[in-house]
Design an enzyme around this catalytic site. Structure first.
Site, short mmCIF file in Angstrom:
data_model
loop_
_atom_site.label_atom_id
_atom_site.label_comp_id
_atom_site.label_asym_id
_atom_site.label_seq_id
_atom_site.Cartn_x
_atom_site.Cartn_y
_atom_site.Cartn_z
CG ASP A 209 -1.83 -1.19 1.24
OD1 ASP A 209 -1.69 -2.06 0.38
OD2 ASP A 209 -2.66 -1.26 2.15
CD GLU A 439 0.03 -6.08 8.93
OE1 GLU A 439 -0.16 -5.56 10.05
OE2 GLU A 439 -0.50 -5.67 7.89
O1 LIG Z 1 -3.63 -1.54 5.13
C1 LIG Z 1 -4.74 -1.97 4.88
O2 LIG Z 1 -5.75 -1.55 5.44
C2 LIG Z 1 -4.93 -3.05 3.84
C3 LIG Z 1 -5.78 -2.48 2.72
O3 LIG Z 1 -6.04 -3.46 1.77
O4 LIG Z 1 -3.70 -3.52 3.25
C4 LIG Z 1 -2.73 -4.27 3.95
O5 LIG Z 1 -3.26 -5.38 4.63
C5 LIG Z 1 -3.89 -6.37 3.80
C6 LIG Z 1 -4.39 -7.49 4.71
O6 LIG Z 1 -3.31 -8.26 5.19
C7 LIG Z 1 -2.92 -6.88 2.74
O7 LIG Z 1 -3.61 -7.70 1.83
C8 LIG Z 1 -2.26 -5.74 1.98
O8 LIG Z 1 -1.28 -6.26 1.14
C9 LIG Z 1 -1.66 -4.71 2.94
O9 LIG Z 1 -0.54 -5.22 3.57
#
Ligand SMILES: O=C(O)[C@@H](CO)O[C@H]1O[C@H](CO)[C@@H](O)[C@H](O)[C@@H]1O
Length: 477
Positions: A209, A439
């Site tokens: 992101d 994460e």
């Molecule tokens: O930050 C967020 O709110 C989400 C939005 O999609 O993205 C992160 O988190 C998601 C859920 O792990 C990942 O799929 C993305 O790659 C990113 O690391």
């Protein structure tokens, strides 16, 4: 009490069809049949504990057929998370692994898009949720953008390694047309000008992101008058680890502009003020197309295999335009300015995972990676550690992601860089054993960061680190 009995009494058992038994203990420690031994032999307890914790995380994050990435922070089904998590489920329960993909594809749009988030159940802990993505007139069960298309890679892996062959063939037959529709959507909606590489229209689509790769393109997006909003992510994770407010304003601006045309895929490419050629999406798509072609051949669908071959051919030559010879790695491109981005990120190594790099490009990438690894305690940093704005704890601007380590390791091995692959594997294992299943991780200290008890990290532990699962046989470049 002998050592085996003693271990069994302290390691919690999970009741899946492949729960650990006494005889498994030696196999976990020495991994017979694995292509390489990752888990240290002398450390059986830690290894077992890691596996059991990983299983527990998937079970805890299971919401009935789909897995949330992490409680609180990410309460819905995310696209590429699920495709990677399915690899973890496959080590515990093949039926459950197929179900993960079925749930994801149950939200596929008529035009072929598979959304980046599926809102199966309401949750107050995430913003922006369904009420923002949809509208009163058009309530939404999902977001209207996508994510890197890992699913075909997973389907091939599940199919090839299945113990239940009959189930695997049935599921392959059901999922194949859906995968094909999604990959066709990428060609038509995201490469309408037939360049060979697909566009990414929102940083959330890239999965990385707030990667520094998007800084220039994102800051060219003017912030609209958007409704006031309250971020939920900052209630779960320290703001020093998350995107800044001026970035969030632009994420939301893009969302509202896309929503204003009801996410019409024929319009978005042309109207989006953010349009990049993302290396992660294109590398994953390239690899997924190799696997889709393989699956088409397996099903005797020759014409479809030819169609997919056409996409692969076009992409192969286009990839060279992303290679930065001087920098020794690939770079994403801002399609609206026509310039390669300046930032060197871990996505720059993903053409190895795709098998699209030449032998000499692969050698450069391996050398660059080695240099990066020598600068940090734990690889692979998501951003060049030699860069002046390297931030080891902020989202995709420095931290280590285990899923990216898996992809790059898989690529290194495919190109014959076994020692480097083993180095990353051993390093990743050490991170998880010492700092838990999170994460992401600080590459300088190893400290765990972001969401805790994280599903795709747990899945990588089960599917990769405990198995020494190197490159499978995706057709070579
Ligand atoms: O930050 C967020 O709110 C989400 C939005 O999609 O993205 C992160 O988190 C998601 C859920 O792990 C990942 O799929 C993305 O790659 C990113 O690391």
């Amino acid at each position: 009490m002998g050592p085996v009995a003693c271990l069994k009494s302290v390691v919690p058992q999970v009741h899946t069809h492949r729960s650990l038994h006494a005889e498994d203990i030696s196999s976990v420690a020495v991994l017979p049949g694995a292509k390489n031994v990752v888990l240290p032999k002398g450390d059986v307890y830690k290894s077992l504990q890691l596996l059991e914790v990983s299983k527990q995380i998937l079970i805890e994050n299971d919401r009935g057929g789909y897995t949330i990435p992490a409680k609180g922070l990410y309460p819905y089904q995310w696209n590429w998370d699920s495709a990677l998590v399915a690899l973890g489920w496959a080590t515990l329960d093949e039926g459950r692994a197929w179900q993960e993909l079925e749930k994801l594809f149950s939200a596929q749009w008529e035009d072929g898009l598979v959304p980046h988030i599926v809102f199966h159940q309401p949750s107050p802990t995430y913003f922006p949720g369904p009420e923002i993505w949809g509208s009163v007139e058009q309530p939404m069960g999902s977001t209207g953008i996508t994510q890197p298309p890992v699913a075909a890679i997973t389907v091939r892996k599940l199919y090839e390694t299945a113990l239940n062959k009959e189930l695997a063939l049935q599921k392959l037959k059901e999922l194949f047309p859906k995968l094909l529709a999604w990959h066709r959507w990428f060609q038509s909606a995201r490469d309408p000008e037939n360049t060979g590489l697909v566009a990414t229209l929102h940083p959330w689509e890239s999965g990385m992101d707030n990667s520094p790769a998007w800084d220039e393109a994102l800051y060219n997006v003017p912030v609209d008058q958007i409704p006031p909003y309250v971020r939920q992510d900052l209630g779960h994770v320290d703001s020093a680890m998350r995107p800044k407010q001026e970035e969030y304003d632009r994420y939301l601006t893009l969302l509202y502009r896309f929503r204003a045309v009801n996410y019409d895929c024929n319009q978005l490419y042309f109207l989006s003020p953010f349009r990049v050629t993302d290396l992660c999406t294109n590398s994953v798509l390239y690899r997924a197309n190799l696997d889709l072609r393989w699956l088409a051949n397996e099903l005797g669908q020759d014409q479809i295999a030819e169609e997919v071959d056409g996409w692969i051919e076009k992409a192969r030559s286009a990839f060279d335009s992303l290679y930065d010879e001087e920098g020794g790695l690939y770079k994403s491109k801002d399609q609206l300015t026509g310039e390669l981005v300046t930032a060197k990120t871990s996505a720059g190594f993903l053409p190895l995972f795709a098998r699209v790099a030449s032998a000499s490009q692969a050698a450069d990438l391996a050398a660059t990676l080695e240099r990066w690894l020598n600068r940090v305690k734990h690889g692979i940093p998501s951003y060049d550690p030699e860069s002046s704005n390297f931030e080891p704890l902020r989202y995709w601007r420095g931290p280590v992601w285990v899923i990216i380590n898996w992809m790059i390791t898989d690529g290194l091995r495919a190109y014959g860089y076994e020692d480097l692959a083993l180095r990353v594997e051993a390093d990743t294992y050490e991170l998880l054993v010492s700092h838990g299943i999170n994460e992401y991780y600080d590459p300088v200290t190893g400290a765990a960061a972001g969401g805790k008890l994280f599903s795709w990290t747990a899945a990588m532990c089960l599917a990769w680190l405990s198995k020494g699962d190197g490159a499978h046989s995706a057709a070579a470049h």
